[in-house]
Design an enzyme around this catalytic site. Structure first.
Site, PDB file in Angstrom:
ATOM      1  N   ASP A 305      82.067 -76.950  40.673  1.00  0.00           N
ATOM      2  CA  ASP A 305      83.329 -76.431  41.008  1.00  0.00           C
ATOM      3  C   ASP A 305      84.285 -76.909  39.884  1.00  0.00           C
ATOM      4  OD1 ASP A 305      82.553 -75.095  43.200  1.00  0.00           O
ATOM      5  OD2 ASP A 305      83.115 -76.505  44.311  1.00  0.00           O
ATOM      6  N   TYR A 389      85.974 -73.189  50.452  1.00  0.00           N
ATOM      7  CA  TYR A 389      86.402 -74.493  50.629  1.00  0.00           C
ATOM      8  C   TYR A 389      87.557 -74.986  49.658  1.00  0.00           C
ATOM      9  CZ  TYR A 389      82.639 -77.524  52.662  1.00  0.00           C
ATOM     10  OH  TYR A 389      81.800 -77.892  53.711  1.00  0.00           O
TER      11      TYR A 389
END
Ligand SMILES: [Cu+2]
Length: 645
Positions: A305, A389
């Site tokens: 990420d 998330y």
């Protein structure tokens, strides 16, 4: 009611060599690159950011004096796939370096994230596969763009791709992760804006039970929550000038970039009128979320990420009273869009103080005298939304000289549909027919250490139980064994529970009043073992997760644990490549890399929205001071009554 915000806007002019680029500098840097090396209609800017100055330039900086100022630019041509790096001297607006970077893929851009869903939903093959699953209202299908990784597939070679998974929304605000559309993955070519391939692994019934968490869906709330107010009537105890923060004895600079998000620089502690360096730079260098399900397209789920999306690009604008309480100082983040134009994430970074319980206490058993101090900590934080998330990056500075880094993971579990007859051996059922796969979140933080200066060494400290014998007749004896980590190969280490292992970063040149090297210890609070096979694609691409500790000799270009370009990489970049040289590490300028994380075996309680789960590490002074440095913290008004003077 929360206290007033002290100030919200970052001053839009550089005052220090480490200040992030201003909007004007972003615009000038991209314009200079476009003027000198126009790539035509397909030109995209992956990154326009500060090219951080050499340490000498930072040390030599004097307020008011001119200082070097360069931008790092990564641009690419989406028609050819060619990627280029440039450096721009912002004093003259000239490109001083321009080089092709063959064989790499830039990060997935914000533009790509919206493109992927539009392209997939418009594709007749994708629509046909949805129709087979009983879905014909294609506009209600959410397509999440996942980094594609690298699995050696010939039709994917040379393309810039996203792999996808999809979910269904019953209405605009519905939680789509309650309705996974199992077995359907589109592979989207980002540059051609077309679906390369549909991977259909077979349908499962789409679970349709709504699992919403938002307040709009709730009619009943607990009714016994009374106001808890944070009041700082005299304002906060920190001072901010530009990007420099002074809080009690701590000094640091707040930075921010698209890739790493929050970056802290020049962290030091003022001790008896002397500013003692601790860290030159600290940032989340990379992270990976490997999932453990072998079937469907799920083997491809392992997002990086930071390096593949940019945790900074995905930062939230924070809200007073919700994300942050008290007297807050926000910092805005200026980033570049794909055209090289600046844009602002307002209030991307929050600075505030928190009460942190008891700092220290003792009651004299015989006199009854009590002395206690309340602790508070300085918090520098940001929160990023990466698809389903959220990741909160929280740096804490304490009055006892310690530093704590914490990642708060929250948001929504990534879900899949349980196939007919499938035994749930790789995940947890969190709703009827909804399966949340086992996975890990493994982070790597890069700590450019500077304990009382640049010349440091790293010492591994194991505790050893001594054998019973003449020197240990009662079997109670244990001692510590210290080993200096002398070179980069020898410094690839794991925690050892049986040795209560930690690592000390010692100054080569400074000793405390007791004659010991001044040092900080790295406490690995959240070590996680790697469960991916060393032969797996993800283990090769995220080699950092195989060791909790890596140490490298400082090099300014070595910033990212999995290399500069992890997106669709074949692996081997970053830490394994740099440490192959096995550079010496004793009493020189060092970078410490710590891998830690969350081992996530999902619980039903993690759904439909996951309570914050934390992981992190601590840096504690270990001989940096001669005694408890927090003796001078005064009793607070509320604790004076507990102290007998
Ligand atoms: Cu998780």
């Amino acid at each position: 009611m929360p206290d007033a915000v002290t100030e919200t806007r970052t001053i839009p002019a550089p005052h220090h060599p480490l200040d992030p680029l201003t909007p004007d500098e972003i615009r000038r840097a991209s314009a200079a690159v476009r003027a000198a090396h126009d790539l035509g209609a397909g030109m995209m800017f992956e990154t326009v950011t500060l090219s951080e100055p050499a340490k000498d330039a930072v040390r030599g900086f004097q307020p008011g004096r001119p200082f070097p100022r360069e931008a790092f630019v990564c641009a690419f041509d989406r028609t050819s796939g060619a990627v280029f790096e440039a450096r721009v001297d912002l004093r003259t607006d000239t490109v001083v370096d321009w080089r092709p970077v063959p064989g790499v893929r830039p990060r997935i851009l914000i533009d790509d994230i919206t493109l992927v869903g539009e392209v997939a939903r418009a594709d007749p093959r994708f629509r046909a596969a949805l129709a087979q699953r009983g879905i014909t209202d294609f506009e209600n299908v959410q397509v999440d763009p996942w980094s594609a990784g690298n699995y050696g597939l010939t039709d994917e070679a040379g393309r810039r791709l996203c792999h996808t998974f999809c979910w269904y929304r019953t209405e605009k605000n519905d939680n789509p992760y309650a309705h996974p559309i199992e077995g359907l993955c589109a592979v989207v070519d980002l540059d051609r804006a077309e679906v390369l391939r549909i991977d259909d692994y077979g349908a499962a019934e789409v679970p349709m039970q709504s699992r919403n968490y938002a307040a709009r869906y709730r009619t009943v709330f607990r009714d016994d929550v009374k106001p808890l107010e944070i009041v700082q009537p005299d304002g906060p105890s920190f001072h901010v000038e530009g990007n420099e923060v002074r809080w009690q004895k701590w000094r640091l600079r707040v930075g921010f970039n698209a890739r790493e998000g929050l970056v802290l620089h020049a962290i030091g502690y003022e001790d008896a009128g002397r500013l003692r360096p601790v860290l030159h730079r600290a940032a989340l260098s990379e992270m990976v979320v490997p999932y453990g399900h072998p079937g469907g397209g799920h083997f491809r789920k392992n997002a990086f990420d930071v390096g593949e999306y940019g945790i900074g690009v995905l930062a939230n604008s924070l809200t007073l009273g919700c994300d942050c309480l008290g007297a807050i100082r926000y910092f805005d983040a200026w980033l570049s869009d794909s055209k090289g134009e600046p844009y602002c994430i307002e209030k991307a970074v929050c600075l505030h103080e928190e009460d942190f319980g008891i700092l220290w206490k003792h009651t004299d058993l015989f006199t009854g005298e009590v002395d206690v101090r309340r602790a508070r900590r300085l918090v520098v934080s940001s929160i990023s939304t990466v698809g389903n998330y959220e990741y909160g990056l929280f740096w804490y500075f304490h009055q006892d000289g310690s530093i704590h880094f914490e990642i708060k993971a929250t948001g929504i579990l990534n879900t899949s549909g349980l196939k007919p007859g499938e035994t749930p051996t790789h995940g947890t059922i969190v709703s009827p027919g909804v399966y949340a796969h086992y996975h890990q979140h493994i982070f790597n933080v890069r700590l450019d250490v500077a304990i009382d200066g640049e010349r440091n060494r790293v010492v591994e400290v194991d505790t050893v139980a001594l054998p019973v014998g003449p020197d240990n007749p009662h079997g109670n004896a244990f001692t510590t064994r210290e080993s200096v980590l002398k070179s980069e190969q020898a410094a690839q280490r794991n925690v050892d529970f049986n040795a209560a292992r930690f690592w000390k970063i010692e100054s080569a040149d400074s000793r405390n009043g007791l004659g010991q090297p001044t040092a900080y210890k790295l406490l690995p609070l959240s070590p996680v073992p790697m469960f991916s096979s060393p032969q797996s694609s993800v283990a090769k691409r995220a080699a950092f997760m195989s060791r909790q500790l890596w140490v490298t000799a400082y090099h300014p270009d070595e910033l990212h644990a999995a290399g500069r370009y992890p997106n669709q990489s074949a692996g081997g970049d970053g830490l394994p490549a740099w440490t192959a040289a096995d550079r010496p590490l004793v009493d020189t300028d060092l970078v410490v890399w710590h891998s830690f994380g969350l081992h996530h075996i999902p619980r039903p309680e993690d759904f439909p929205v996951q309570p914050v789960t934390t992981s992190g590490f601590a840096l504690h002074p270990a001989g940096f001071f001669d005694e408890n440095p927090a003796l001078d913290v005064p009793p607070t008004a509320s604790s004076k009554s507990c102290c007998v003077d």
